[in-house]
Scaffold this motif. Structure first.
Motif, PDB file in Angstrom:
ATOM      1  N   PHE A 187       6.975   2.785 -11.689  1.00  0.00           N
ATOM      2  CA  PHE A 187       8.041   2.733 -10.700  1.00  0.00           C
ATOM      3  C   PHE A 187       8.285   4.116 -10.089  1.00  0.00           C
ATOM      4  O   PHE A 187       8.569   4.232  -8.889  1.00  0.00           O
ATOM      5  N   LEU A 188       8.166   5.162 -10.905  1.00  0.00           N
ATOM      6  CA  LEU A 188       8.323   6.524 -10.393  1.00  0.00           C
ATOM      7  C   LEU A 188       7.218   6.848  -9.396  1.00  0.00           C
ATOM      8  O   LEU A 188       7.467   7.447  -8.332  1.00  0.00           O
ATOM      9  N   LEU A 189       5.981   6.451  -9.720  1.00  0.00           N
ATOM     10  CA  LEU A 189       4.873   6.661  -8.786  1.00  0.00           C
ATOM     11  C   LEU A 189       5.118   5.904  -7.489  1.00  0.00           C
ATOM     12  O   LEU A 189       4.915   6.444  -6.392  1.00  0.00           O
ATOM     13  N   ALA A 190       5.574   4.647  -7.603  1.00  0.00           N
ATOM     14  CA  ALA A 190       5.859   3.864  -6.402  1.00  0.00           C
ATOM     15  C   ALA A 190       6.950   4.529  -5.566  1.00  0.00           C
ATOM     16  O   ALA A 190       6.859   4.598  -4.324  1.00  0.00           O
ATOM     17  N   GLU A 191       7.978   5.017  -6.246  1.00  0.00           N
ATOM     18  CA  GLU A 191       9.073   5.704  -5.542  1.00  0.00           C
ATOM     19  C   GLU A 191       8.557   6.913  -4.772  1.00  0.00           C
ATOM     20  O   GLU A 191       8.907   7.125  -3.591  1.00  0.00           O
ATOM     21  N   ALA A 192       7.711   7.708  -5.428  1.00  0.00           N
ATOM     22  CA  ALA A 192       7.169   8.906  -4.780  1.00  0.00           C
ATOM     23  C   ALA A 192       6.235   8.547  -3.632  1.00  0.00           C
ATOM     24  O   ALA A 192       6.250   9.200  -2.569  1.00  0.00           O
ATOM     25  N   MET A 193       5.406   7.513  -3.813  1.00  0.00           N
ATOM     26  CA  MET A 193       4.500   7.092  -2.740  1.00  0.00           C
ATOM     27  C   MET A 193       5.271   6.565  -1.534  1.00  0.00           C
ATOM     28  O   MET A 193       4.913   6.850  -0.379  1.00  0.00           O
ATOM     29  N   GLU A 194       6.322   5.797  -1.784  1.00  0.00           N
ATOM     30  CA  GLU A 194       7.144   5.302  -0.671  1.00  0.00           C
ATOM     31  C   GLU A 194       7.761   6.457   0.106  1.00  0.00           C
ATOM     32  O   GLU A 194       7.745   6.473   1.341  1.00  0.00           O
ATOM     33  N   ALA A 195       8.327   7.429  -0.624  1.00  0.00           N
ATOM     34  CA  ALA A 195       8.955   8.573   0.046  1.00  0.00           C
ATOM     35  C   ALA A 195       7.928   9.348   0.860  1.00  0.00           C
ATOM     36  O   ALA A 195       8.213   9.781   1.998  1.00  0.00           O
ATOM     37  N   GLU A 200       5.478  10.631   6.233  1.00  0.00           N
ATOM     38  CA  GLU A 200       4.333  10.649   7.150  1.00  0.00           C
ATOM     39  C   GLU A 200       4.566   9.795   8.400  1.00  0.00           C
ATOM     40  O   GLU A 200       3.690   9.663   9.244  1.00  0.00           O
ATOM     41  N   GLY A 201       5.749   9.189   8.503  1.00  0.00           N
ATOM     42  CA  GLY A 201       6.122   8.489   9.717  1.00  0.00           C
ATOM     43  C   GLY A 201       6.146   6.973   9.651  1.00  0.00           C
ATOM     44  O   GLY A 201       6.491   6.309  10.631  1.00  0.00           O
ATOM     45  N   LEU A 202       5.813   6.378   8.503  1.00  0.00           N
ATOM     46  CA  LEU A 202       5.824   4.926   8.392  1.00  0.00           C
ATOM     47  C   LEU A 202       7.249   4.405   8.213  1.00  0.00           C
ATOM     48  O   LEU A 202       8.057   5.033   7.526  1.00  0.00           O
ATOM     49  N   PRO A 203       7.579   3.262   8.821  1.00  0.00           N
ATOM     50  CA  PRO A 203       8.895   2.654   8.574  1.00  0.00           C
ATOM     51  C   PRO A 203       9.056   2.316   7.090  1.00  0.00           C
ATOM     52  O   PRO A 203       8.082   1.981   6.403  1.00  0.00           O
ATOM     53  N   ALA A 204      10.293   2.373   6.596  1.00  0.00           N
ATOM     54  CA  ALA A 204      10.544   2.179   5.173  1.00  0.00           C
ATOM     55  C   ALA A 204      10.056   0.820   4.684  1.00  0.00           C
ATOM     56  O   ALA A 204       9.482   0.713   3.591  1.00  0.00           O
ATOM     57  N   ALA A 205      10.274  -0.247   5.479  1.00  0.00           N
ATOM     58  CA  ALA A 205       9.843  -1.585   5.056  1.00  0.00           C
ATOM     59  C   ALA A 205       8.329  -1.658   4.934  1.00  0.00           C
ATOM     60  O   ALA A 205       7.793  -2.269   3.995  1.00  0.00           O
ATOM     61  N   ASP A 206       7.631  -1.039   5.882  1.00  0.00           N
ATOM     62  CA  ASP A 206       6.173  -1.035   5.817  1.00  0.00           C
ATOM     63  C   ASP A 206       5.686  -0.209   4.637  1.00  0.00           C
ATOM     64  O   ASP A 206       4.719  -0.578   3.951  1.00  0.00           O
ATOM     65  N   ALA A 207       6.348   0.906   4.370  1.00  0.00           N
ATOM     66  CA  ALA A 207       5.980   1.749   3.233  1.00  0.00           C
ATOM     67  C   ALA A 207       6.117   0.965   1.932  1.00  0.00           C
ATOM     68  O   ALA A 207       5.241   1.008   1.063  1.00  0.00           O
ATOM     69  N   ARG A 208       7.213   0.210   1.799  1.00  0.00           N
ATOM     70  CA  ARG A 208       7.421  -0.590   0.589  1.00  0.00           C
ATOM     71  C   ARG A 208       6.306  -1.610   0.415  1.00  0.00           C
ATOM     72  O   ARG A 208       5.734  -1.754  -0.672  1.00  0.00           O
ATOM     73  N   THR A 209       5.978  -2.335   1.474  1.00  0.00           N
ATOM     74  CA  THR A 209       4.927  -3.348   1.383  1.00  0.00           C
ATOM     75  C   THR A 209       3.588  -2.726   1.015  1.00  0.00           C
ATOM     76  O   THR A 209       2.867  -3.236   0.142  1.00  0.00           O
ATOM     77  N   LEU A 210       3.240  -1.648   1.668  1.00  0.00           N
ATOM     78  CA  LEU A 210       1.956  -0.995   1.406  1.00  0.00           C
ATOM     79  C   LEU A 210       1.861  -0.514  -0.039  1.00  0.00           C
ATOM     80  O   LEU A 210       0.836  -0.707  -0.708  1.00  0.00           O
ATOM     81  N   VAL A 211       2.918   0.094  -0.545  1.00  0.00           N
ATOM     82  CA  VAL A 211       2.893   0.642  -1.899  1.00  0.00           C
ATOM     83  C   VAL A 211       2.875  -0.482  -2.938  1.00  0.00           C
ATOM     84  O   VAL A 211       2.060  -0.467  -3.879  1.00  0.00           O
ATOM     85  N   VAL A 212       3.747  -1.471  -2.775  1.00  0.00           N
ATOM     86  CA  VAL A 212       3.823  -2.549  -3.758  1.00  0.00           C
ATOM     87  C   VAL A 212       2.497  -3.297  -3.847  1.00  0.00           C
ATOM     88  O   VAL A 212       1.964  -3.547  -4.938  1.00  0.00           O
ATOM     89  N   GLN A 213       1.929  -3.647  -2.716  1.00  0.00           N
ATOM     90  CA  GLN A 213       0.689  -4.412  -2.736  1.00  0.00           C
ATOM     91  C   GLN A 213      -0.492  -3.571  -3.215  1.00  0.00           C
ATOM     92  O   GLN A 213      -1.413  -4.094  -3.852  1.00  0.00           O
ATOM     93  N   THR A 214      -0.453  -2.275  -2.942  1.00  0.00           N
ATOM     94  CA  THR A 214      -1.510  -1.397  -3.442  1.00  0.00           C
ATOM     95  C   THR A 214      -1.482  -1.320  -4.961  1.00  0.00           C
ATOM     96  O   THR A 214      -2.522  -1.448  -5.633  1.00  0.00           O
ATOM     97  N   LEU A 215      -0.303  -1.133  -5.525  1.00  0.00           N
ATOM     98  CA  LEU A 215      -0.202  -1.054  -6.978  1.00  0.00           C
ATOM     99  C   LEU A 215      -0.503  -2.397  -7.630  1.00  0.00           C
ATOM    100  O   LEU A 215      -1.154  -2.458  -8.679  1.00  0.00           O
ATOM    101  N   LEU A 216      -0.044  -3.480  -7.001  1.00  0.00           N
ATOM    102  CA  LEU A 216      -0.330  -4.806  -7.531  1.00  0.00           C
ATOM    103  C   LEU A 216      -1.835  -5.072  -7.525  1.00  0.00           C
ATOM    104  O   LEU A 216      -2.409  -5.552  -8.520  1.00  0.00           O
TER     105      LEU A 216
END
Length: 279
Positions: A187-195, A200-216
């Motif tokens: 979860f800490l890694l996901a938090e850091a990747m989202e931030a 880098e300019g990505l919208p927060a919702a898109d950042a969440r989707t990209l990070v969650v699906q990448t880790l999954l």
């Protein structure tokens, strides 16, 4: 139909919180006769929900739930464990149940002492994905636990995920440091990747989707590819490419050594809690 961990078992859960609920749910999904599960839970609303959702027998006090049960699952908070065990000592000595504890930091010797001594005790460390049926649990069999009792404990804990047995009790502290605390590391890694993604300019919702699906997806590859993490990493890392640049930044910052220090710190803390629980 799948039965309880042993055809003879009536199961007593001492504590009806989230982890107990997840294990009961896992047993129910596997077809267990939940009418043979007895749950002690002081909170009336929680008792009512357990009875309504799973058809288990519910009681206010541990002594009531434990009566006649051949396997006890101790699922109360570590700081409440002695107070929960002491009233059970007479029944423990009379019934001689198999005792399974999922409380962090409470050693087998302390549990045996609080229950009057001489009982077979299995100490376990599940992690929070157990709540989704996707957990992993480390188990240690105390002195006097026979092969049949190991199978019964394994059947119970495997109802909500994978099980791993360790040969020595101090290794439960290592299990805690790796898998018990491990979801928080992810979860800490996901938090850091989202931030970083937002920076880098990505919208927060898109950042969440990209990070969650990448880790999954990476987790599924680790589980299903049958290859070592290092090999999977090498396959993604093209020489001179973007992934190599990121990996070199991680390693330049001492990533592996930092992870090792973090896991060791968690293990030492677990050992200290166990020592406190013994005293």
């Amino acid at each position: 139909m799948t039965t309880l961990p042993d055809d003879r078992d009536t199961l007593a859960f001492i504590g009806g919180g989230n982890m107990a609920r997840s294990l009961i749910g896992g047993l129910a999904r596997r077809g267990a006769d939940t009418r043979r599960i007895r749950v002690a839970e002081p909170l009336a609303s929680a008792r009512e929900a357990l009875a309504a959702d799973f058809g288990v027998q519910v009681f206010e006090r541990g002594e009531q739930a434990a009566e006649g049960a051949s396997l006890w699952l101790l699922a109360v908070k570590p700081q409440m464990m002695q107070a929960a065990c002491t009233p059970l000592a007479d029944a423990a000595q009379r019934q001689r149940p198999l005792v399974v504890s999922i409380a962090a930091g409470i050693p087998v010797a302390a549990l045996q002492a609080w229950l009057g001594g001489g009982l077979p005790v299995v100490r376990c460390m599940p992690n929070t994905p157990t709540l989704l049926g996707a957990g992993v649990t480390g188990l240690y069999a105390g002195e006097g636990v026979d092969d049949g009792q190991r199978r019964r404990a394994d059947a119970l804990l495997s109802s909500a995920g994978t099980t791993v047995w360790v040969a020595e009790e101090p290794l439960i502290d290592a299990v805690t440091a790796v898998s018990g605390s491990g979801p928080a590391y992810a979860f800490l890694l996901a938090e850091a990747m989202e931030a970083a993604a937002v920076a880098e300019g990505l919208p927060a919702a898109d950042a969440r989707t990209l990070v969650v699906q990448t880790l999954l997806g990476a987790g599924r590859m680790l589980a299903e590819a049958g290859e070592a993490p290092a090999e999977l990493r090498r396959r993604v890392t093209s020489p001179g490419g973007t992934t190599q640049a990121a990996i070199e930044a991680f390693q330049g910052g001492g990533f592996e050594a930092l992870v090792a220090r973090a896991v060791h710190a968690a293990r030492e803390r677990g050992a200290a809690l166990a020592a406190a629980g013994q005293s």
